[in-house]
Design an enzyme around this catalytic site. Structure first.
Site, PDB file in Angstrom:
ATOM      1  N   GLU A  73      -5.913  34.941  43.963  1.00 59.00           N
ATOM      2  CA  GLU A  73      -6.429  33.556  43.903  1.00 59.00           C
ATOM      3  C   GLU A  73      -7.280  33.230  45.118  1.00 59.00           C
ATOM      4  O   GLU A  73      -6.906  33.533  46.257  1.00 59.00           O
ATOM      5  CB  GLU A  73      -5.231  32.596  43.819  1.00 59.00           C
ATOM      6  CG  GLU A  73      -5.439  31.480  42.836  1.00 59.00           C
ATOM      7  CD  GLU A  73      -5.683  31.984  41.420  1.00 59.00           C
ATOM      8  OE1 GLU A  73      -6.870  32.109  41.042  1.00 59.00           O
ATOM      9  OE2 GLU A  73      -4.711  32.255  40.705  1.00 59.00           O
ATOM     10  N   SER A  99      -9.911  27.729  33.184  1.00 62.87           N
ATOM     11  CA  SER A  99     -11.338  28.032  33.189  1.00 62.87           C
ATOM     12  C   SER A  99     -12.113  27.462  32.003  1.00 62.87           C
ATOM     13  O   SER A  99     -12.987  28.124  31.447  1.00 62.87           O
ATOM     14  CB  SER A  99     -11.497  29.555  33.249  1.00 62.87           C
ATOM     15  OG  SER A  99     -12.785  29.901  33.517  1.00 62.87           O
ATOM     16  N   ASP A 144     -14.224  33.884  36.772  1.00 59.57           N
ATOM     17  CA  ASP A 144     -14.074  33.234  35.461  1.00 59.57           C
ATOM     18  C   ASP A 144     -15.153  33.685  34.485  1.00 59.57           C
ATOM     19  O   ASP A 144     -14.882  33.988  33.320  1.00 59.57           O
ATOM     20  CB  ASP A 144     -14.124  31.710  35.623  1.00 59.57           C
ATOM     21  CG  ASP A 144     -13.144  31.211  36.667  1.00 59.57           C
ATOM     22  OD1 ASP A 144     -12.258  31.986  37.059  1.00 59.57           O
ATOM     23  OD2 ASP A 144     -13.275  30.053  37.090  1.00 59.57           O
TER      24      ASP A 144
HETATM   25  C1  GLA Z   1     -11.908  28.701  40.253  1.00 55.96           C
HETATM   26  C2  GLA Z   1     -13.235  29.408  40.541  1.00 55.96           C
HETATM   27  C3  GLA Z   1     -13.019  30.909  40.642  1.00 55.96           C
HETATM   28  C4  GLA Z   1     -11.898  31.227  41.632  1.00 55.96           C
HETATM   29  C5  GLA Z   1     -10.657  30.402  41.345  1.00 55.96           C
HETATM   30  C6  GLA Z   1      -9.584  30.567  42.390  1.00 55.96           C
HETATM   31  O1  GLA Z   1     -11.442  29.024  39.003  1.00 55.96           O
HETATM   32  O2  GLA Z   1     -14.164  29.146  39.511  1.00 55.96           O
HETATM   33  O3  GLA Z   1     -14.225  31.549  40.978  1.00 55.96           O
HETATM   34  O4  GLA Z   1     -12.360  31.050  42.933  1.00 55.96           O
HETATM   35  O5  GLA Z   1     -10.948  29.030  41.242  1.00 55.96           O
HETATM   36  O6  GLA Z   1      -9.116  31.881  42.395  1.00 55.96           O
END
Ligand code: GLA
Length: 432
Positions: free
Chosen positions: A49, A145, A190
């Site tokens: 993360e 996402s 994502d």
């Molecule tokens: C969001 C961002 C990703 C990533 C996550 C945390 O989803 O879009 O790129 O940084 O947070 O891991």
């Protein structure tokens, strides 16, 4: 990895209730039938993360929940976007005049990111107009996402409508960049898993160059996704970008001063730059007024989390008898690091994670950006029914049905299974 484009499938719309419903709505809205449909899935991040934007590998899995868009290219230059959910208002604009509102990020702005990303990449002078109808089943602001899936879907819609083609990795990279039009400085996890993933198959996503490798999860493991029902829109606050800036600054410090005493350093003095340079050249717009950056603890999270991702993958490959316990331990450590060092959890998520562990999860952690959204738990499959029943009662019933009634809050995915059951489980174009 082969530089192939997203799959194109000929699917009988009439055989898929959701597509059929979209087709009917499209006809009544626009008076014509869609020429094609595009799908992009959401994801759950198993581990890794807040490290993708530092260039470290992450380990997500695409999920069944997705965004579908029905499309008809039109001769005029008008782009019209409707949603099957009447909560989201219709939007229209000229395809030659795309403005993305960063201050009030509404749903259609994420479509515009994908649209503009493809237009800019190809320097399109005369893009085609289109009528689009969206049907999304990823709970918004839940860490699964939904926004990136929408950007990816829009990118692919625009590509197809303009008769262009790109590989999945090119699409993922363009959509990663174009989501930043909204103002968030996210990494590429994502968008990459949306294009390169298949539902139920975990992937190690590595960057520079972007690549995805299958990770075989233990057969006796299930993953439970539980929504804390605290919504967090990462574009609406500066939490997310502040973390990105902290990592950027930490990297600059490490590069400049190896062995630096990390307490109480004054950023501008150490980097020998003016406050103005710091604000305009390093910080994003919504972090220019942040007064305190916590570089040491953010960097410590990033390095330890990056190592946990590689350990997780190694355990999956070597498959020792106690795999589930070892993987669960890594997920638990990841949550502690997110909570204490990265400070991206919240009391509700912490409570949910604790409950999941209490009721049989080997490991549980927040997934996605955090500050709300979902927890993901690794559960031995034989403990699944009990865990689902107990968490339902302890967390959701006690919330007196707030949000919980309307939204899918608690569900299990058994890696490897769903893809076999369903007609489509990846990012793709559907032509009737
Ligand atoms: C969001 C961002 C990703 C990533 C996550 C945390 O989803 O879009 O790129 O940084 O947070 O891991």
């Amino acid at each position: 990895m082969a530089a192939e484009g997203p799959s194109i499938r000929l699917i009988q719309v009439a055989e898929h209730p959701r597509l059929l419903k979209m087709k009917e709505m499209f006809v009544s809205k626009f008076g014509s039938i869609p020429e094609f449909y595009v799908r992009a899935p959401g994801r759950v991040n198993l581990i890794g993360e807040h490290i993708d934007y530092c260039g470290y590998a992450v380990l997500p899995m695409a999920i069944e929940q997705d965004i579908l868009i029905a499309v008809e290219p039109v001769k005029s230059q008008t782009f019209y976007l409707a949603n099957t959910n009447s909560f989201f208002l219709d939007f229209s604009t000229s395809v030659n005049d795309i403005h993305i509102n960063k201050t009030k990020p509404q749903w259609h702005n994420y479509f515009l990111c994908g649209l503009k990303g493809i237009q800019d990449h190809f320097n399109l002078k005369n893009p085609t107009g289109m009528n689009c109808l969206l049907d999304g089943i990823i709970p918004p602001s839940s860490g699964l996402s939904s926004s990136s899936a929408l950007v990816c879907c829009a990118g692919l819609v625009t590509l197809r409508a303009n008769g262009l083609s790109l590989s999945k990795t090119e699409l993922a990279e363009i959509c990663t960049k174009s989501e930043r039009y909204i103002g968030t400085e996210g990494g590429g996890m994502d968008q990459s898993i949306s294009f390169l993933g298949e539902e139920g198959m975990a992937k190690l996503i590595e960057f520079n160059p972007l690549r995805a490798t299958d990770v075989q999860l233990p057969s006796e493991a299930s993953f439970v996704i539980a929504n804390s029902c605290v919504e967090m829109n990462k574009a609406a606050t500066s939490h997310f970008n502040t973390r990105v800036m902290e990592c950027r600054l930490a990297a600059k410090f490490l590069a400049k001063y190896k062995g630096l005493k990390w307490k109480e350093v004054e950023i501008c003095n150490c980097l020998e730059i003016s406050l103005e340079e710091l604000r305009t050249q390093i910080l994003s717009k919504n972090t220019q007024d942040v007064l305190l950056f916590k570089l040491y603890q953010r960097a410590k999270h990033v390095f330890s989390e990056a190592a946990r991702v590689l350990q997780f993958k190694k355990i999956c490959e070597e498959a020792p008898a106690n795999s589930i316990q070892l993987l669960g331990d890594l997920m638990n450590q990841s949550h502690v690091s997110c909570r204490t060092l990265y400070e991206c959890s919240c009391p509700e998520l912490d409570r949910l994670v604790d409950l999941c562990r209490q009721f049989g999860a080997q490991g549980s952690r927040l997934t996605g950006a955090g500050w709300g959204g979902c927890a993901v738990s690794l559960v031995p499959t034989d403990k699944l029914p009990d865990l689902l029943a107990n968490v339902q009662e302890a967390y959701y019933q006690s919330k007196k049905g707030r949000l919980a009634v309307e939204k899918p809050c608690l569900f299990a995915t058994k890696p490897g299974e769903p893809s076999a059951r369903r007609a489509f489980n990846e990012c793709l174009l559907i032509t009737r």
